[in-house]
Scaffold this active site. Structure first.
Site, PDB file in Angstrom:
ATOM      1  N   ILE A 229      40.841 -32.456   1.757  1.00 51.74           N
ATOM      2  CA  ILE A 229      39.879 -33.020   2.695  1.00 51.74           C
ATOM      3  C   ILE A 229      40.098 -32.401   4.068  1.00 51.74           C
ATOM      4  CG2 ILE A 229      39.080 -35.150   3.786  1.00 51.74           C
ATOM      5  CD1 ILE A 229      40.106 -36.645   1.303  1.00 51.74           C
TER       6      ILE A 229
ATOM      7  N   ASP B 247      42.373 -44.481   2.897  1.00 55.43           N
ATOM      8  CA  ASP B 247      42.551 -44.830   1.487  1.00 55.43           C
ATOM      9  C   ASP B 247      41.200 -44.941   0.786  1.00 55.43           C
ATOM     10  OD1 ASP B 247      45.268 -44.904   1.724  1.00 55.43           O
ATOM     11  OD2 ASP B 247      45.468 -47.075   1.530  1.00 55.43           O
TER      12      ASP B 247
ATOM     13  N   GLU C 279      46.286 -35.554   0.412  1.00 56.12           N
ATOM     14  CA  GLU C 279      44.838 -35.372   0.384  1.00 56.12           C
ATOM     15  C   GLU C 279      44.464 -34.090  -0.342  1.00 56.12           C
ATOM     16  OE1 GLU C 279      46.078 -33.673   4.457  1.00 56.12           O
ATOM     17  OE2 GLU C 279      46.732 -35.274   3.136  1.00 56.12           O
TER      18      GLU C 279
END
Length: 302
Positions: free
Chosen positions: A181, A197, A223
C-alpha cells in the site's frame, strides 16, 4: 456511557489476554459450549469459554477478557447469554464494537461471527462439537492471516517451494506479483491505526475476490502482499497486476463515515528454470516493486 477520555491509536500497546470468561471457569471449555478464539492480536489462538453469566471485554484489569490497548475502552463490550444464544452489547465505547466489520450497539452472535474490539479480533464458535472446531481453527490460524484472511507468510513460503517443484516436474512456469500500500504510514498517522486495520482488511477482501481458485494470495508483511499465479507467464502476471492496481485505485475504502484513498505499487516476475534459489523469483518481484515506488507509486513494474 463511560467517560474514557480521548484515545491515541498511534500509541496502542496490546498485552496478553490471560483471563478466562467467568462463565467458563478455565480457558478450555467443554464440548457443546460457546467460546471466543483470538484470531488476531496478542495471544493468538487463546480461547475464552462463555457460560451462563455475562462476559465483559475491555481495557480494565477487572474485565473477563482484557485487551490492554488505548483504543479499547475500560468496559468496552459485554457478551450476555440470552434465549437465542449469546448477544453482544457495546458499552458506550469510544471506538465502537464490530461484528463482521459492522459497528453494532447490540447484536445476536452466530456461529463463525468475528468480533473486533480495538485491534483484537475474536471468532465466536458454538456448536455440538466445539473441540473439533477449535482444533480446525488453530490449524487455520497457522496458515491464514487473521486480519486480511489471506494466507500468511509461512504458508506462502511453503507454497513457493511446492510451485517450483511442480513447475520443474511439468516443464512449466508461474508468475508472482508483490505489492504494498502506498504511503500506508500516512494513512495510519492521518486516520488512526484502527482505520489502517480496516484498509488492510478491505484490501484482503478485494484481493480474494480477484484471484483464481489455484492462485495463492498472501500477506507477507505489515502492508506487503503477494500472489502466486500458477501457469501464468510474465505478460499474464502483468495483466493481472494492472487489473488489480486499477481495482484498488477505484475502490472506495471506508472507515466509519470516512472515505480513504488507497493505491498500491506492484512488482511482477516470472519464475525460470535457471533460478536455483527458491527465493530468487520473489526477490526479483520485490526489486520491481521498489522500482514502481521510485517511479511515482500507483503503478506496475515487471
Amino acid at each position: 456511557m463511560e467517560d474514557d477520555g480521548t484515545t491515541h491509536p498511534s500509541k496502542t500497546v496490546v498485552s496478553p489476554m490471560a483471563r478466562g470468561a467467568r462463565g467458563g471457569g478455565s480457558l478450555g471449555g467443554t464440548p457443546g459450549q460457546a467460546f471466543l478464539i483470538t484470531i488476531y492480536g496478542e495471544g493468538l489462538g487463546r480461547r475464552f469459554a462463555l457460560g451462563t453469566t455475562s462476559c465483559v471485554i475491555g481495557r480494565s484489569s477487572k474485565c473477563d477478557i482484557q485487551v490492554d490497548e488505548e483504543s479499547v475502552s475500560r468496559n468496552h463490550a459485554r457478551i450476555e447469554p440470552v434465549a437465542a444464544g449469546y448477544e453482544i452489547r457495546d458499552g458506550g465505547s469510544t471506538n465502537g464494537t464490530f461484528v463482521n466489520d459492522q459497528m453494532v450497539s447490540v447484536a445476536t452472535l452466530r456461529d463463525g461471527d468475528q468480533v473486533k474490539v480495538g485491534h483484537a479480533i475474536f471468532k465466536f464458535i458454538v456448536s455440538g462439537n466445539t473441540e473439533a472446531q477449535y482444533h480446525e481453527e488453530i490449524y487455520r490460524l497457522m496458515t491464514v492471516d487473521g486480519l486480511t484472511e489471506l494466507h500468511n507468510k509461512r504458508f506462502f513460503t511453503e507454497a513457493i517451494d511446492k510451485e517450483i517443484s511442480r513447475a520443474r516436474r511439468y516443464g512449466r512456469s508461474f508468475g508472482i506479483v508483490v505489492f504494498d500500500i502506498d504511503h500506508f504510514k500516512r494513512i495510519n498517522d492521518t486516520y488512526g491505526h484502527l482505520a489502517g486495520d480496516s484498509v488492510l482488511r478491505q484490501l484482503g477482501a478485494l484481493v480474494r475476490g480477484r484471484v483464481r481458485r489455484d492462485d495463492v494470495p498472501a500477506r507477507i508483511g505489515g502492508e506487503e502482499f503477494a500472489v502466486i499465479l500458477p501457469e501464468i507467464n510474465r505478460e499474464g502476471a502483468l495483466a493481472f497486476a494492472e487489473k488489480l492496481r486499477v481495482a484498488v485505485a477505484e475502490t472506495p475504502f471506508r472507515f466509519e463515515a470516512t472515505t480513504i484513498p488507497v493505491t498500491i505499487s506492484i512488482g511482477v516476475a516470472e519464475w525460470a528454470a535457471a533460478m536455483e534459489d527458491p527465493t530468487a523469483v520473489v526477490k526479483i518481484a520485490d526489486e520491481k516493486l521498489y522500482e514502481a515506488k521510485r517511479g511515482g507509486r500507483n503503478r506496475v513494474c515487471g
